[in-house]
Design a protein around this motif. Structure first.
Motif, PDB file in Angstrom:
ATOM      1  N   GLY A 286       0.811  -1.208   0.000  1.00 47.79           N
ATOM      2  CA  GLY A 286       0.000   0.000   0.000  1.00 47.79           C
ATOM      3  C   GLY A 286       0.842   1.254   0.000  1.00 47.79           C
ATOM      4  O   GLY A 286       0.534   2.232  -0.694  1.00 47.79           O
ATOM      5  N   ASN A 287       1.916   1.249   0.766  1.00 49.84           N
ATOM      6  CA  ASN A 287       2.832   2.380   0.790  1.00 49.84           C
ATOM      7  C   ASN A 287       3.403   2.639  -0.596  1.00 49.84           C
ATOM      8  O   ASN A 287       3.428   3.779  -1.080  1.00 49.84           O
ATOM      9  N   PHE A 288       3.862   1.577  -1.271  1.00 49.94           N
ATOM     10  CA  PHE A 288       4.473   1.708  -2.589  1.00 49.94           C
ATOM     11  C   PHE A 288       3.459   2.230  -3.613  1.00 49.94           C
ATOM     12  O   PHE A 288       3.747   3.180  -4.360  1.00 49.94           O
ATOM     13  N   VAL A 289       2.281   1.629  -3.653  1.00 51.30           N
ATOM     14  CA  VAL A 289       1.264   2.043  -4.620  1.00 51.30           C
ATOM     15  C   VAL A 289       0.821   3.477  -4.365  1.00 51.30           C
ATOM     16  O   VAL A 289       0.613   4.263  -5.300  1.00 51.30           O
ATOM     17  N   ASP A 290       0.703   3.847  -3.105  1.00 57.04           N
ATOM     18  CA  ASP A 290       0.331   5.221  -2.775  1.00 57.04           C
ATOM     19  C   ASP A 290       1.382   6.209  -3.280  1.00 57.04           C
ATOM     20  O   ASP A 290       1.041   7.259  -3.848  1.00 57.04           O
ATOM     21  N   LEU A 291       2.651   5.881  -3.101  1.00 55.57           N
ATOM     22  CA  LEU A 291       3.719   6.765  -3.576  1.00 55.57           C
ATOM     23  C   LEU A 291       3.730   6.830  -5.102  1.00 55.57           C
ATOM     24  O   LEU A 291       4.005   7.894  -5.679  1.00 55.57           O
ATOM     25  N   VAL A 292       3.440   5.713  -5.753  1.00 51.07           N
ATOM     26  CA  VAL A 292       3.333   5.722  -7.219  1.00 51.07           C
ATOM     27  C   VAL A 292       2.198   6.646  -7.645  1.00 51.07           C
ATOM     28  O   VAL A 292       2.356   7.484  -8.544  1.00 51.07           O
ATOM     29  N   GLN A 293       1.054   6.507  -6.996  1.00 49.08           N
ATOM     30  CA  GLN A 293      -0.111   7.332  -7.322  1.00 49.08           C
ATOM     31  C   GLN A 293       0.176   8.820  -7.115  1.00 49.08           C
ATOM     32  O   GLN A 293      -0.352   9.670  -7.851  1.00 49.08           O
ATOM     33  N   LYS A 294       0.993   9.134  -6.142  1.00 55.43           N
ATOM     34  CA  LYS A 294       1.333  10.522  -5.855  1.00 55.43           C
ATOM     35  C   LYS A 294       2.414  11.071  -6.783  1.00 55.43           C
ATOM     36  O   LYS A 294       2.765  12.258  -6.700  1.00 55.43           O
ATOM     37  N   GLY A 295       2.987  10.214  -7.641  1.00 51.47           N
ATOM     38  CA  GLY A 295       4.041  10.653  -8.549  1.00 51.47           C
ATOM     39  C   GLY A 295       5.392  10.814  -7.893  1.00 51.47           C
ATOM     40  O   GLY A 295       6.295  11.435  -8.465  1.00 51.47           O
ATOM     41  N   VAL A 296       5.548  10.245  -6.703  1.00 50.84           N
ATOM     42  CA  VAL A 296       6.798  10.413  -5.954  1.00 50.84           C
ATOM     43  C   VAL A 296       7.994   9.839  -6.706  1.00 50.84           C
ATOM     44  O   VAL A 296       9.091  10.406  -6.684  1.00 50.84           O
ATOM     45  N   TYR A 297       7.809   8.725  -7.404  1.00 52.32           N
ATOM     46  CA  TYR A 297       8.938   8.063  -8.047  1.00 52.32           C
ATOM     47  C   TYR A 297       9.316   8.656  -9.404  1.00 52.32           C
ATOM     48  O   TYR A 297      10.405   8.382  -9.916  1.00 52.32           O
ATOM     49  N   ASP A 298       8.439   9.448  -9.983  1.00 52.47           N
ATOM     50  CA  ASP A 298       8.726  10.021 -11.297  1.00 52.47           C
ATOM     51  C   ASP A 298       9.957  10.922 -11.219  1.00 52.47           C
ATOM     52  O   ASP A 298       9.997  11.885 -10.447  1.00 52.47           O
ATOM     53  N   GLY A 299      10.973  10.598 -12.009  1.00 51.07           N
ATOM     54  CA  GLY A 299      12.186  11.398 -12.061  1.00 51.07           C
ATOM     55  C   GLY A 299      13.256  11.035 -11.057  1.00 51.07           C
ATOM     56  O   GLY A 299      14.339  11.639 -11.063  1.00 51.07           O
ATOM     57  N   LEU A 300      12.980  10.055 -10.188  1.00 49.83           N
ATOM     58  CA  LEU A 300      13.988   9.677  -9.193  1.00 49.83           C
ATOM     59  C   LEU A 300      15.085   8.801  -9.804  1.00 49.83           C
ATOM     60  O   LEU A 300      14.893   8.138 -10.809  1.00 49.83           O
ATOM     61  N   THR A 301      16.227   8.792  -9.123  1.00 41.97           N
ATOM     62  CA  THR A 301      17.432   8.131  -9.625  1.00 41.97           C
ATOM     63  C   THR A 301      17.662   6.771  -8.969  1.00 41.97           C
ATOM     64  O   THR A 301      17.351   6.574  -7.802  1.00 41.97           O
ATOM     65  N   PHE A 302      18.242   5.855  -9.746  1.00 40.94           N
ATOM     66  CA  PHE A 302      18.788   4.613  -9.183  1.00 40.94           C
ATOM     67  C   PHE A 302      20.212   4.937  -8.756  1.00 40.94           C
ATOM     68  O   PHE A 302      21.069   5.227  -9.584  1.00 40.94           O
ATOM     69  N   HIS A 303      20.445   4.907  -7.457  1.00 42.28           N
ATOM     70  CA  HIS A 303      21.740   5.340  -6.936  1.00 42.28           C
ATOM     71  C   HIS A 303      22.664   4.181  -6.575  1.00 42.28           C
ATOM     72  O   HIS A 303      23.806   4.397  -6.201  1.00 42.28           O
ATOM     73  N   ARG A 304      22.172   2.961  -6.680  1.00 41.96           N
ATOM     74  CA  ARG A 304      22.981   1.814  -6.274  1.00 41.96           C
ATOM     75  C   ARG A 304      22.688   0.627  -7.170  1.00 41.96           C
ATOM     76  O   ARG A 304      21.541   0.192  -7.290  1.00 41.96           O
TER      77      ARG A 304
END
Length: 262
Positions: free
Chosen positions: A101-119
């Motif tokens: 639920g946490n992950f899907v909610d963050l996806v819905q909020k657009g939190v992951y759009d534009g974030l970097t893979f740092h590792r």
């Protein structure tokens, strides 16, 4: 613990990141790396199993604040696009309702759009690809300084953390706030190749927030200590090509959005 013909000593720390670290959201972050030690037995840096027990009756009601966290009641599909190529993730709220639920909610909020893979760790053995630090949306923050970021809830101004959530096979509900000995009783969502799981500090079971990782191989030694919440159903070849500094173009819920309860 033997993995790929050699023993793998692992300390999963989610803190101040270099290209060799996972995640530690904390007021006083510490730098701790995932270490590969070709020894004959697992070192003390391996994920702790000392407090593990058989499935307990820990319930949602025993976890302060858990009732206010998003839940996924059922499954959902998320398509994450990296460098124009899709990665399809089946998110399992049936067996990891809070983490999913946490992950899907963050996806819905657009939190992951534009974030970097740092590792990204492929050597000495395939391990993980990790991203999701909200700080990486700021292009002024170098990759070498990523890893301490958490999702800040704009309503409260505070970071949102979720508890460690692991469901043993044969149990009706997940276990919260405690590592689980998956060698004695398997978990429903294991770290198989393509698994998607939440990063957290080994010092704090309730420190997962936004950062997640893809398992590049079967990583059974992590079962019970880190919460898997889904798996890649299509596009694992895209995951394998991700490099440090690559960004998530977008992440969208394509099915199951109605199962998210906030």
């Amino acid at each position: 613990m033997v993995f790929g013909g050699i023993a793998v000593a692992v300390s999963l720390a989610f803190g101040i990141y270099s290209s060799q670290q996972i995640f530690r959201p904390s007021e006083n972050p510490q730098s701790t790396e995932v270490e590969y030690s070709p020894t004959t037995s697992a070192s003390t840096n391996s994920p702790a199993k000392t407090n593990s027990t058989k499935a307990s009756k820990t319930t949602n009601e025993t976890i302060p604040g858990i009732a206010y966290l998003p839940r996924l009641e059922g499954k959902a599909t998320v398509v994450m696009t990296v460098k124009g190529q899709p990665i399809t993730i089946e998110v399992d709220g049936t067996n990891a309702p809070i983490t999913a639920g946490n992950f899907v909610d963050l996806v819905q909020k657009g939190v992951y759009d534009g974030l970097t893979f740092h590792r990204v760790v492929h050597e000495p053995q395939p391990f993980v690809v990790q991203g999701g630090d909200p700080q990486s949306k700021d292009p002024k923050v170098p990759v070498s300084q990523l890893g301490t970021g958490s999702y800040i809830d704009p309503k409260t101004g505070n970071a949102r953390y979720i508890p460690l959530e692991v469901k043993p096979k044969g149990s009706d509900t997940p276990i919260y706030n405690k590592p689980f000995d998956a060698t004695a009783q398997p978990v429903v969502l294991p770290h198989k190749q393509g698994a998607v799981a939440m990063a957290r500090s080994p010092q704090s079971l309730d420190s997962a927030s936004a950062q997640f990782y893809f398992a590049l191989a079967d990583l059974g030694f992590l079962d019970g200590d880190y919460a898997v919440f889904g798996h890649v159903t299509q596009g694992f070849d895209v995951v394998n090509k991700i490099q440090v500094g690559d960004r998530i173009d977008s992440a969208k819920v394509t099915q199951g959005a109605e199962n998210l309860k906030i």
